[in-house]
Design a protein around this motif. Structure first.
Motif, PDB file in Angstrom:
ATOM      1  N   ARG A  37      10.607  51.550   9.871  1.00 51.49           N
ATOM      2  CA  ARG A  37      11.067  52.585   8.953  1.00 51.49           C
ATOM      3  C   ARG A  37      10.427  52.288   7.609  1.00 51.49           C
ATOM      4  O   ARG A  37      10.735  51.289   6.971  1.00 51.49           O
ATOM      5  CB  ARG A  37      12.586  52.584   8.835  1.00 51.49           C
ATOM      6  CG  ARG A  37      13.108  53.657   7.878  1.00 51.49           C
ATOM      7  CD  ARG A  37      14.601  53.515   7.655  1.00 51.49           C
ATOM      8  NE  ARG A  37      15.066  54.441   6.627  1.00 51.49           N
ATOM      9  CZ  ARG A  37      16.247  54.367   6.015  1.00 51.49           C
ATOM     10  NH1 ARG A  37      17.089  53.386   6.328  1.00 51.49           N
ATOM     11  NH2 ARG A  37      16.578  55.230   5.093  1.00 51.49           N
ATOM     12  N   VAL A  38       9.498  53.125   7.198  1.00 54.82           N
ATOM     13  CA  VAL A  38       8.702  52.860   6.001  1.00 54.82           C
ATOM     14  C   VAL A  38       9.538  53.154   4.755  1.00 54.82           C
ATOM     15  O   VAL A  38       9.989  54.280   4.549  1.00 54.82           O
ATOM     16  CB  VAL A  38       7.415  53.710   6.006  1.00 54.82           C
ATOM     17  CG1 VAL A  38       6.616  53.454   4.738  1.00 54.82           C
ATOM     18  CG2 VAL A  38       6.570  53.421   7.240  1.00 54.82           C
ATOM     19  N   MET A  39       9.722  52.126   3.946  1.00 46.45           N
ATOM     20  CA  MET A  39      10.446  52.284   2.686  1.00 46.45           C
ATOM     21  C   MET A  39       9.491  52.554   1.521  1.00 46.45           C
ATOM     22  O   MET A  39       9.879  53.143   0.520  1.00 46.45           O
ATOM     23  CB  MET A  39      11.286  51.037   2.397  1.00 46.45           C
ATOM     24  CG  MET A  39      12.230  50.658   3.520  1.00 46.45           C
ATOM     25  SD  MET A  39      13.405  51.969   3.926  1.00 46.45           S
ATOM     26  CE  MET A  39      14.430  51.949   2.456  1.00 46.45           C
ATOM     27  N   ALA A  40       8.256  52.116   1.668  1.00 48.19           N
ATOM     28  CA  ALA A  40       7.219  52.385   0.658  1.00 48.19           C
ATOM     29  C   ALA A  40       5.859  52.185   1.312  1.00 48.19           C
ATOM     30  O   ALA A  40       5.689  51.309   2.163  1.00 48.19           O
ATOM     31  CB  ALA A  40       7.365  51.461  -0.551  1.00 48.19           C
ATOM     32  N   ALA A  41       4.902  53.027   0.915  1.00 49.44           N
ATOM     33  CA  ALA A  41       3.526  52.935   1.422  1.00 49.44           C
ATOM     34  C   ALA A  41       2.565  52.900   0.246  1.00 49.44           C
ATOM     35  O   ALA A  41       2.677  53.702  -0.681  1.00 49.44           O
ATOM     36  CB  ALA A  41       3.213  54.128   2.332  1.00 49.44           C
ATOM     37  N   GLY A  42       1.627  51.975   0.284  1.00 49.78           N
ATOM     38  CA  GLY A  42       0.636  51.884  -0.774  1.00 49.78           C
ATOM     39  C   GLY A  42      -0.471  52.909  -0.601  1.00 49.78           C
ATOM     40  O   GLY A  42      -0.776  53.341   0.507  1.00 49.78           O
TER      41      GLY A  42
END
Length: 310
Positions: A37-42
């Motif tokens: 579950r992606v909480m932040a993506a660069g």
């Protein structure tokens, strides 16, 4: 009916306008993979190269850009050991550097590590590719040792900032190019000398560095050739140095980053020990992926890593 998620996708190569926010099925993990579950993506320059069709790797369409992620494991695939549901992780998705701009992403377990406990998800997602690039340039190619002199070309940039800090932590004497506005920040990272970003007055630095770590390319890289001493190293994250123009007995290469668990764990330990910090730029929603890529291509934005938060 398969559960759906929001994700950014492209059907064709082109400018930021090809990025589309869509509903896509949540992926299932394969062998050696977890679903995060992606909480932040660069957001990084390599994402723009892939979007524009300039990747050196085959990239079949349609695709979801993005590789730097931090989030929570929700499912483990066959053959996965060491990661279970609920684990907080950071790293990259896969060797093609895709699939990260989404609410859920598949990630190879050999390309992730436990998230530094001292960091937020946003801070952790800002690190993987750029910090590992700096680490590999310094330690795996240049072989930096305490007491050596290192020049970081582009010391205020995302990769350059980590290169300055990691070189200083290794005990090197660090010089870096930076603008007057960024000079204090680069000094805080560990540089003891600041060279004007235009590199106009370099006579005093001729053949004085054991290693040049280039994050800029072009004219700045070419000007740095005369600054490395015989037996030294020039390594660039931007382009292959011109070996014909380098002094004799100088090694050189263009580094293609390889993100793996071992280096991520080293970086996490440095972060948790308070020795490594991140520099966050603009934090945007998935729906603003086009804006994030416009920032990559020159639109004004905060210094630091651009992030997307699903």
């Amino acid at each position: 009916m398969a559960a759906l998620m929001q994700a950014v996708q492209i059907d064709e190569y082109g400018g930021p306008e090809v990025l589309q926010l869509r509903q896509l099925p949540i992926p299932a993990p394969g062998e050696g993979e977890v679903i995060v579950r992606v909480m932040a993506a660069g957001v990084g320059p390599w994402d723009a190269w892939i979007r524009a069709g300039k990747s050196v790797l085959p990239q079949p369409l349609p695709l979801t850009p993005g590789s730097d992620i931090a989030g929570i494991v929700v499912k483990a695939g066959p053959g996965v050991n060491g990661f279970t549901e609920g684990d907080e992780i950071f790293g990259v998705t896969n060797r093609r550097f895709t699939d990260g701009y989404a609410q859920f992403a598949k990630a190879r377990v050999d390309m992730i590590a436990a998230k530094p406990s001292s960091m937020t998800f946003e801070q952790a997602a800002s690190m993987p590719v750029i910090a590992v690039t700096a680490w590999q340039m310094l330690h795996e190619f240049a072989g930096i040792k305490a007491g050596q002199r290192v020049l970081v070309v582009g010391g205020a940039g995302n990769v350059g900032g980590y290169a300055v800090r990691l070189a200083a932590l290794a005990g090197a004497e660090v010089a870096a190019t930076a603008s007057d506005a960024q000079a204090d920040h680069v000094r805080d990272l560990g540089a003891t000398e600041i060279i004007e970003r235009g590199m106009n007055q370099l006579d005093a630095y001729a053949a004085s560095f054991d290693a040049v770590i280039d994050t800029v390319g072009g004219v700045a890289l070419e000007q740095s050739y005369a600054l490395v001493q015989p037996g030294g190293v020039v390594v660039s994250a931007v382009q292959k140095p011109d070996s014909a123009r380098l002094p004799q007995r100088v090694r050189s290469d263009f580094l293609l980053v390889s993100v793996g668990t071992r280096i991520l764990e080293k970086l996490a330990r440095l972060a948790d020990d308070g020795q490594l910090e991140t520099r966050l730029g603009d934090v945007l929603s998935l729906a603003d992926a086009r804006l994030a890529h416009q920032m990559l291509e020159g639109m004004q934005h905060k210094p630091g890593k651009i992030l997307l938060v699903p």
